[in-house]
Write a protein that holds these residues in place. Structure first.
Motif, mmCIF file in Angstrom:
data_model
loop_
_atom_site.group_PDB
_atom_site.id
_atom_site.type_symbol
_atom_site.label_atom_id
_atom_site.label_comp_id
_atom_site.label_asym_id
_atom_site.label_seq_id
_atom_site.Cartn_x
_atom_site.Cartn_y
_atom_site.Cartn_z
ATOM 1 N N LYS A 1 0.857 -1.193 0.000
ATOM 2 C CA LYS A 1 0.000 0.000 0.000
ATOM 3 C C LYS A 1 0.883 1.230 0.000
ATOM 4 C CE LYS A 1 -3.953 2.122 2.048
ATOM 5 N NZ LYS A 1 -4.035 3.070 3.097
ATOM 6 N N ASN A 2 0.615 2.118 -0.943
ATOM 7 C CA ASN A 2 1.325 3.384 -1.025
ATOM 8 C C ASN A 2 0.548 4.396 -0.181
ATOM 9 O OD1 ASN A 2 2.427 5.853 -1.732
ATOM 10 N ND2 ASN A 2 2.812 5.214 -3.849
ATOM 11 N N ASP A 3 1.095 4.759 0.969
ATOM 12 C CA ASP A 3 0.391 5.658 1.880
ATOM 13 C C ASP A 3 0.267 7.075 1.322
ATOM 14 O OD1 ASP A 3 -0.131 3.721 3.784
ATOM 15 O OD2 ASP A 3 1.789 4.043 4.809
ATOM 16 N N LYS A 4 1.215 7.475 0.487
ATOM 17 C CA LYS A 4 1.154 8.830 -0.082
ATOM 18 C C LYS A 4 -0.039 8.995 -1.021
ATOM 19 C CE LYS A 4 6.046 9.851 0.229
ATOM 20 N NZ LYS A 4 7.279 10.200 -0.483
ATOM 21 N N THR A 5 -0.277 7.971 -1.846
ATOM 22 C CA THR A 5 -1.387 8.060 -2.811
ATOM 23 C C THR A 5 -2.613 7.299 -2.337
ATOM 24 O OG1 THR A 5 -0.616 6.123 -4.038
ATOM 25 C CG2 THR A 5 0.210 8.295 -4.755
#
Length: 154
Positions: free
Chosen positions: A83-87
């Motif tokens: 999981k990309n927390d930024k996006t």
């Protein structure tokens, strides 16, 4: 095991290598971390274990081997997804799914289902190549805009 049977398994391994490498080619061309080597190894390994299981001439044992190939590759795929927390989006889903399918192609080769394996490999290659066709990207952008969906590509 006689030499003739071993040569037949070697031919299966070569077919699996070519199909897996062909699938990985698209990923390699476009900079994916999983490319020719990964896809070829997954397909080759699935074929090898399936062919060994088939050689045992024990349907229950062969079924367990195939089931464990799919579970093992599923575990590998789970390690690819993050999981990309930024996006706030998931990454690696396509790679995980296509590696799992590539193992299925290897199993098909191992079970002498060569036409099925070739058609499945072509279908996976087509799906992977869609993202690099302008007509598909335009259609996808249109769908996302129409449904107010953010781009969450793999």
């Amino acid at each position: 095991m006689d030499v003739e049977k071993e040569i037949f398994i070697v031919l299966k391994l070569l077919i699996a290598f070519v199909l897996g490498a062909a699938i990985g080619l698209d990923r390699e061309k476009h900079g994916s971390s999983a490319g020719i080597r990964t896809y070829a190894a997954v397909c080759l390994g699935a074929t090898l274990f399936t062919a060994i299981g088939e050689h045992l001439q024990d349907i229950a044992a062969a079924s367990r081997i195939i089931a464990n190939i799919l579970v093992g590759i599923g575990f590998l795929g789970a390690g690819i997804i993050y999981k990309n927390d930024k996006t706030n989006s998931s990454q690696g889903l396509t790679t995980a799914a296509t590696i799992w399918c590539t193992a299925g192609i290897g199993v098909a080769v191992g079970l002498n289902m060569l036409i099925i394996a070739v058609v499945a490999a072509a279908a996976i290659y087509f799906l992977l190549s869609l993202y690099h066709h302008k007509w598909y990207l335009r259609w996808k952008a249109k769908m996302q805009k129409a449904h107010k969906i953010e781009n969450t590509d793999d």
